[in-house]
Motif scaffolding. Sequence first.
Motif, short mmCIF file in Angstrom:
data_model
loop_
_atom_site.label_atom_id
_atom_site.label_comp_id
_atom_site.label_asym_id
_atom_site.label_seq_id
_atom_site.Cartn_x
_atom_site.Cartn_y
_atom_site.Cartn_z
N UNK A 1 11.60 7.83 -7.18
CA UNK A 1 11.77 6.81 -6.30
C UNK A 1 10.64 6.89 -5.40
N UNK A 2 10.13 8.27 -5.00
CA UNK A 2 9.08 8.49 -4.10
C UNK A 2 7.66 7.69 -4.60
N UNK A 3 7.62 7.95 -5.72
CA UNK A 3 6.47 7.36 -6.43
C UNK A 3 6.32 5.95 -6.40
N UNK A 4 7.60 5.45 -6.39
CA UNK A 4 7.77 3.93 -6.62
C UNK A 4 7.39 3.42 -5.01
N UNK A 5 8.04 4.23 -4.11
CA UNK A 5 7.80 3.95 -2.69
C UNK A 5 6.25 4.02 -2.39
N UNK A 6 5.54 4.75 -2.93
CA UNK A 6 4.30 4.89 -2.49
C UNK A 6 3.36 3.60 -3.17
N UNK A 7 3.76 3.43 -4.30
CA UNK A 7 3.25 2.25 -5.09
C UNK A 7 3.51 0.86 -4.38
N UNK A 8 4.65 0.81 -3.99
CA UNK A 8 4.85 -0.48 -3.08
C UNK A 8 4.11 -0.43 -1.79
N UNK A 9 3.99 0.46 -1.07
CA UNK A 9 3.33 0.56 0.28
C UNK A 9 1.85 0.29 -0.05
N UNK A 10 1.44 1.03 -1.03
CA UNK A 10 0.07 0.74 -1.25
C UNK A 10 -0.42 -0.55 -1.74
N UNK A 11 0.36 -1.25 -2.58
CA UNK A 11 0.16 -2.75 -2.78
C UNK A 11 0.27 -3.48 -1.74
N UNK A 12 1.01 -3.18 -0.94
CA UNK A 12 1.48 -3.97 0.33
C UNK A 12 0.00 -3.96 1.29
N UNK A 13 -0.56 -2.70 1.18
CA UNK A 13 -1.68 -2.31 2.05
C UNK A 13 -2.70 -3.34 1.47
N UNK A 14 -2.93 -3.41 0.24
CA UNK A 14 -4.00 -4.32 -0.46
C UNK A 14 -3.78 -5.72 -0.09
N UNK A 15 -2.52 -6.13 -0.16
CA UNK A 15 -2.33 -7.40 0.27
C UNK A 15 -2.72 -7.78 1.56
N UNK A 16 -2.39 -6.83 2.41
CA UNK A 16 -2.67 -6.92 3.84
C UNK A 16 -4.31 -7.13 3.86
N UNK A 17 -5.15 -6.21 3.29
CA UNK A 17 -6.37 -6.20 3.33
C UNK A 17 -7.32 -7.41 2.83
N UNK A 18 -6.41 -8.33 2.13
CA UNK A 18 -7.53 -9.38 1.60
C UNK A 18 -7.06 -10.71 2.56
N UNK A 19 -6.20 -10.40 3.58
CA UNK A 19 -5.80 -11.63 4.50
C UNK A 19 -7.09 -11.63 5.70
N UNK A 20 -7.40 -12.58 5.58
CA UNK A 20 -8.71 -12.85 6.85
C UNK A 20 -7.95 -13.33 8.06
N UNK A 21 -8.00 -12.30 9.09
CA UNK A 21 -7.33 -12.36 10.24
C UNK A 21 -8.12 -12.89 11.21
N UNK A 22 -9.35 -13.51 11.00
CA UNK A 22 -10.31 -13.80 11.93
C UNK A 22 -9.89 -14.97 12.78
N UNK A 23 -10.23 -14.89 14.11
CA UNK A 23 -9.84 -15.92 14.90
C UNK A 23 -10.85 -17.19 14.72
N UNK A 24 -10.35 -18.16 14.25
CA UNK A 24 -11.23 -19.51 14.14
C UNK A 24 -11.27 -20.23 15.40
N UNK A 25 -10.71 -19.88 16.61
CA UNK A 25 -10.63 -20.60 17.58
C UNK A 25 -11.65 -20.14 18.66
N UNK A 26 -12.17 -18.88 18.36
CA UNK A 26 -13.52 -18.21 19.39
C UNK A 26 -14.48 -19.12 19.49
N UNK A 27 -15.14 -19.09 20.59
CA UNK A 27 -16.22 -19.94 20.77
C UNK A 27 -17.52 -19.74 20.30
#
Length: 309
Positions: A1-27
């Motif tokens: 179970x611990x290994x599954x928790x790690x794999x799930x957390x790592x994949x969520x970290x990967x998904x978060x890393x590919x999200x562009x959080x750039x603020x397109x409203x900056x001047x």
Amino acid sequence: MKNEDFEKALFESYLDSIEDKFDFEVDTIEIEDLTNESGEAKIIIKDKDIIEPLDTQVLGTIRQLSHKGKLINYVPVELQENGLYLVMKASSFVHYALNIDIIALGYSGKYLIDPYNNFLLYPEEIENSVLLDYLDTFSVFHLQEALKNSLTEKQEGKRIMYSDITESWKLEFRIKEYQLTSYFRFRNLNVNSVDLTTIVDLLMKKEELSINKYAAARPTLTEAFDLMKQPKSSNIFYALNHTLVRESDARVLIYPDDEYIGKAGKIYICSECVFDGYIPKKLCLGVIAFKDLISIQEVLNIRIEIEEE
């Protein structure tokens, strides 16, 4: 179970890393994602004063491109005669590497390079990407050789062996990586024909691992009526908005209906988007080991959606 928790957390970290959080409203900067007449995207940055000039070294650099709210890491490997760069998908998540991948060492860390996930970028897209790291000259030569081999194998019709994938998270990572680059991978192909063999292989492997079974939807009255019109031949199957055909070499092809061809849309297989762009005349699924095309349609749940004008 611990290994599954790690794999799930790592994949969520990967998904978060590919999200562009750039603020397109900056001047200070304005980025527009435009599409030219041939359906190929170009990124234009209007405020040129804050843009660093294109570095003299392009090949072998790790760069990051923003596209439709996603961040795509890549490494330019070859400059083609038409002025476009042939690049490979890169990722710092080396935990998901397979034996077909290359692990390259940069100044800031290691990178997973997939030689089969290659695509074309315009010089403007290279210039407007964020420079992350550099690879050494030996790594560049290694990548160029791997690229040459992957292109040769594709021309010869060889399949990528995903039999070594036994972990669901590695498979989910691979599928997501191919989805990220699908828009750019299909721009270097004949507009009349697109090869979906690799992503279909991955989705079939997903079925095999029983990660997420897709139940075939019950046919609507229209679909049921269409099924009654099927020819006796087992090498052709008419679906609601496309036709499946099995060629003499056992490859299965999708032929979208005429009214869909050339229009902006998406193609889904197993509920995953495998193509996003202008619908071509045909798409190749490769050789699929099913007895009949009806079973292929039911298992893959192929559908085409056209974007509203």
